[in-house]
Design a protein around this motif. Structure first.
Motif: not given
Length: 219
Positions: A156-161, A163-179
């Motif tokens: 479950m932890f490894k599938e949290t990215p 959540l970026s598809a529904i605009t959750v600002l989790e780790l992967m979403n923030r990394a993509k925004s920074v990039a």
């Protein structure tokens, strides 16, 4: 492109905030999955077919459809029916419900491994069904299942990215925004991989301890 430690220092607070949110979502979803999974497992054993059959069908439906589709449905489709959820709540419900169907199968296997004599002994001592489940069956069935349940927590932890598809600002979403804002991908994406690897290794250590503590047959 060279690694820039100054840039790493600048983006680290943003990524750590995303990691914190990722861990919170994983924990809440894991609790939901554990509770709902047990409820599903017990319901599927019900002798009342109007309860067991719909629950069994629902479990198989959720297990047979992708998590990403379910997240989209909860966040983007349910509002058409008047059910509007925040990204965080939708993510926790989506992941918790999805993995509850898997933990339900783990619970079901564990419950079926409890000796039938335990059920008969509970009836012989006039325990109610609730008391039988709470004091006899679950205490014997759950401990050996803990390592398997922990495996689903790691997955479950490894599938949290997702959540970026529904605009959750989790780790992967923030990394993509920074990039996307800096046009530098090597540092944020690499750090995301490091964070996930580190947390997975920690989880594996905990899992091994759980297997040692609970996974061995009773002597």
């Amino acid at each position: 492109m060279e690694w820039d430690w100054t840039f790493v220092a600048e983006i680290m607070p943003t990524l750590l905030a995303g990691l914190r949110l990722t861990l919170i979502i994983s924990l809440l979803a894991a609790i939901l999955a554990a509770v709902l999974g047990l409820a599903f497992a017990i319901a599927r054993r019900s002798k009342v077919k109007v309860i067991s059959r719909p629950v069994a069908g629902f479990v198989e439906f959720i297990r047979g459809t992708p998590l990403l589709v379910q997240l989209y449905f909860i966040f983007y489709v349910l509002p058409d029916a008047g059910i509007v959820l925040s990204p965080l709540v939708a993510g926790v419900i989506g992941m918790g419900l999805h993995y509850a169907t898997y933990t339900a199968e783990v619970y079901r296997a564990g419950i079926e491994n409890v000796a039938r004599g335990q059920w008969e002994a509970a009836r012989a001592t006039n325990l109610t069904m609730r008391q039988t489940w709470a004091h006899v069956i679950i205490p014997q069935a759950v401990p050996p299942m803990i390592p398997a349940l922990a495996n689903y927590l790691i997955a479950m932890f490894k599938e949290t990215p997702l959540l970026s598809a529904i605009t959750v600002l989790e780790l992967m979403n923030r990394a993509k925004s920074v990039a996307n804002a800096s046009y530098r991908y090597i540092e944020p994406i690499t750090l995301v991989g490091v964070f996930f690897l580190a947390m997975s290794l920690v989880s594996v250590v905990i899992l091994r301890w759980l297997e040692y503590r609970y996974g061995r047959p009773a002597q």
